[in-house]
Design a protein around this motif. Structure first.
Motif, short mmCIF file in Angstrom:
data_model
loop_
_atom_site.label_atom_id
_atom_site.label_comp_id
_atom_site.label_asym_id
_atom_site.label_seq_id
_atom_site.Cartn_x
_atom_site.Cartn_y
_atom_site.Cartn_z
N MET A 25 0.72 -1.28 -0.11
CA MET A 25 0.16 0.11 -0.04
C MET A 25 0.94 1.23 0.03
O MET A 25 0.41 2.37 0.08
CB MET A 25 -1.08 0.06 1.18
N TRP B 287 -8.91 5.11 5.32
CA TRP B 287 -9.01 3.66 5.01
C TRP B 287 -7.98 3.32 3.86
O TRP B 287 -8.02 4.28 2.67
CB TRP B 287 -10.28 3.22 4.88
N THR B 288 -7.48 2.10 3.85
CA THR B 288 -6.68 1.69 2.71
C THR B 288 -7.01 0.16 2.77
O THR B 288 -7.17 -0.52 3.90
CB THR B 288 -5.17 1.87 2.90
N GLY B 289 -7.02 -0.27 1.63
CA GLY B 289 -7.07 -1.85 1.31
C GLY B 289 -6.99 -2.24 0.15
O GLY B 289 -6.74 -1.44 -0.85
N LYS B 290 -7.12 -3.58 -0.16
CA LYS B 290 -6.97 -4.09 -1.45
C LYS B 290 -8.12 -5.48 -1.72
O LYS B 290 -8.26 -5.92 -0.50
CB LYS B 290 -5.59 -4.35 -2.02
N ARG C 108 -9.21 -9.15 -1.61
CA ARG C 108 -8.77 -10.39 -1.10
C ARG C 108 -8.32 -11.24 -2.30
O ARG C 108 -9.21 -11.38 -3.05
CB ARG C 108 -9.84 -11.14 -0.14
N GLU D 237 -5.30 -1.42 -5.75
CA GLU D 237 -5.40 -0.77 -4.16
C GLU D 237 -6.42 0.25 -4.36
O GLU D 237 -6.73 0.84 -5.12
CB GLU D 237 -3.73 -0.27 -4.06
N CYS E 88 -16.76 -11.76 1.79
CA CYS E 88 -16.15 -10.33 1.13
C CYS E 88 -17.39 -9.72 0.51
O CYS E 88 -18.42 -10.22 0.33
CB CYS E 88 -14.98 -10.55 0.05
N ILE F 28 -13.31 -6.92 -0.70
CA ILE F 28 -12.81 -6.50 0.53
C ILE F 28 -13.50 -7.10 1.62
O ILE F 28 -14.78 -7.08 1.56
CB ILE F 28 -12.73 -4.88 0.90
N THR F 29 -13.00 -7.45 2.81
CA THR F 29 -13.51 -8.29 3.84
C THR F 29 -14.44 -7.18 4.86
O THR F 29 -15.31 -7.43 5.35
CB THR F 29 -12.55 -8.86 4.78
N ASP F 30 -13.98 -6.14 4.96
CA ASP F 30 -14.52 -4.96 5.55
C ASP F 30 -15.52 -4.07 4.81
O ASP F 30 -15.24 -2.83 5.00
CB ASP F 30 -13.62 -4.09 6.52
N TYR F 31 -16.21 -4.44 3.95
CA TYR F 31 -17.15 -4.00 2.97
C TYR F 31 -18.07 -2.98 3.86
O TYR F 31 -18.54 -2.13 3.44
CB TYR F 31 -17.81 -4.66 2.00
#
Length: 224
Positions: A1, A15-18, A20, A105, A148, A176-179
Motif C-alpha cells: 500500500m 482507510w486503505t485496502g485491496k 482479498r 489498491e 467479502c 474487501i472483507t470490511d465492506y
C-alpha cells in the motif's frame, strides 16, 4: 500500500485496502466468459473431430511413416487455433489476474477515493466525494463464500452533456472483507459533504464539523 499512500500523503487517510486475493482470483476464473469459452471449445472439438473423420473416410490415403501433414490438415489446424480465440482470451485473463490483483489498491481520504489498477502498468485514479452520487453493496456467490463484498460507486448523477461522460464513470471497490465499514465510511463522508454545502455561504465547502456546529449555534442565538 506504500505506492498508493504516496499519492495521498498530504491528505487525511481514513482507510486503505485491496481485494482479498482468494476472492479476486476465484472471480477471475469463474466469470461469465468461462461458460462461453467452454461451449466454444467443445463445439470446435466436435467440429474438428467430425471433419477429420470425414476427411479420412472420403479420401483414404495411406501415408508413409514419418510423412508430414498435407496442406489441408495444416490449414485446418491453423484455422482451429484461430477459431479458438475466445478460449485463448479467457485463459490469458485468468493467467494475468494475479498481475491485476497486485496493482489494485484503494484508499479513502477526507477528500475522496483513490484507487489504482492495471496489468503491466499501474494507473492511479482519484474521485472526489463531490462527484460521487450514490453507492451500493454487491455480494455475489464467491463474495459470500469468501466473506467479502463489492462496493459500487456511481458518479455524475444528473450530469448532462458530452463532458459528463467522464464524470459519470463509476468504479467498484472489489472483494474487501470490511465492506460494511467502508460503506458506512463513504456514506458518512458524503453526508458531511452535503452538510458542508448547506453552510457554504459562510464558510465555503468542506468546513469542519466543529465550524458547522458553531455556525448553527450563532444562527440560533441570533434568531433568539
Amino acid at each position: 500500500m506504500a505506492d498508493l499512500q504516496a499519492y495521498v500523503a498530504n491528505e487525511n487517510i481514513r482507510w486503505t485496502g485491496k481485494p482479498r486475493r482468494s476472492c479476486f482470483l476465484l472471480q477471475c476464473v469463474f466469470n461469465r466468459l468461462l461458460i462461453f469459452a467452454l461451449i466454444w471449445a467443445v463445439l470446435d472439438l466436435l467440429i474438428s473431430s467430425w471433419i477429420n473423420m470425414s476427411n479420412s473416410s472420403v479420401f483414404p490415403v495411406s501415408k508413409p511413416s514419418g510423412s508430414t501433414m498435407d496442406g489441408f490438415e495444416r490449414f485446418f489446424s491453423i484455422d482451429i487455433l484461430l477459431h479458438l480465440m475466445p478460449v485463448w482470451i479467457y485463459l490469458a485473463g485468468v493467467l494475468l489476474s494475479f498481475l491485476r490483483w497486485r496493482n489494485m489498491e484503494y484508499a479513502i481520504t477526507d477528500r475522496g477515493v483513490c484507487y489504482s489498477s492495471g496489468i503491466f502498468s499501474k494507473q492511479v485514479n482519484f474521485k472526489p466525494f463531490t462527484e460521487i452520487s450514490f453507492i451500493n453493496i454487491d455480494r455475489g456467490i464467491i463474495d459470500q463464500m469468501t466473506g467479502c463484498g463489492d462496493i459500487t460507486v456511481h458518479c455524475g448523477y444528473g450530469a448532462t452533456g458530452t463532458a459528463a461522460t467522464t464524470a459519470r464513470a463509476g468504479f467498484s471497490i472489489r472483494g474487501i472483507t470490511d465492506y460494511q465499514d467502508v460503506y458506512t465510511l463513504i456514506r458518512q463522508m458524503l453526508n458531511e459533504i452535503y452538510a458542508d454545502a448547506m453552510f457554504s455561504d459562510t464558510y465555503g465547502p468542506r468546513v469542519s464539523t466543529g465550524a458547522q456546529k458553531q455556525n448553527r449555534q450563532k444562527q440560533t442565538s441570533f434568531d433568539k
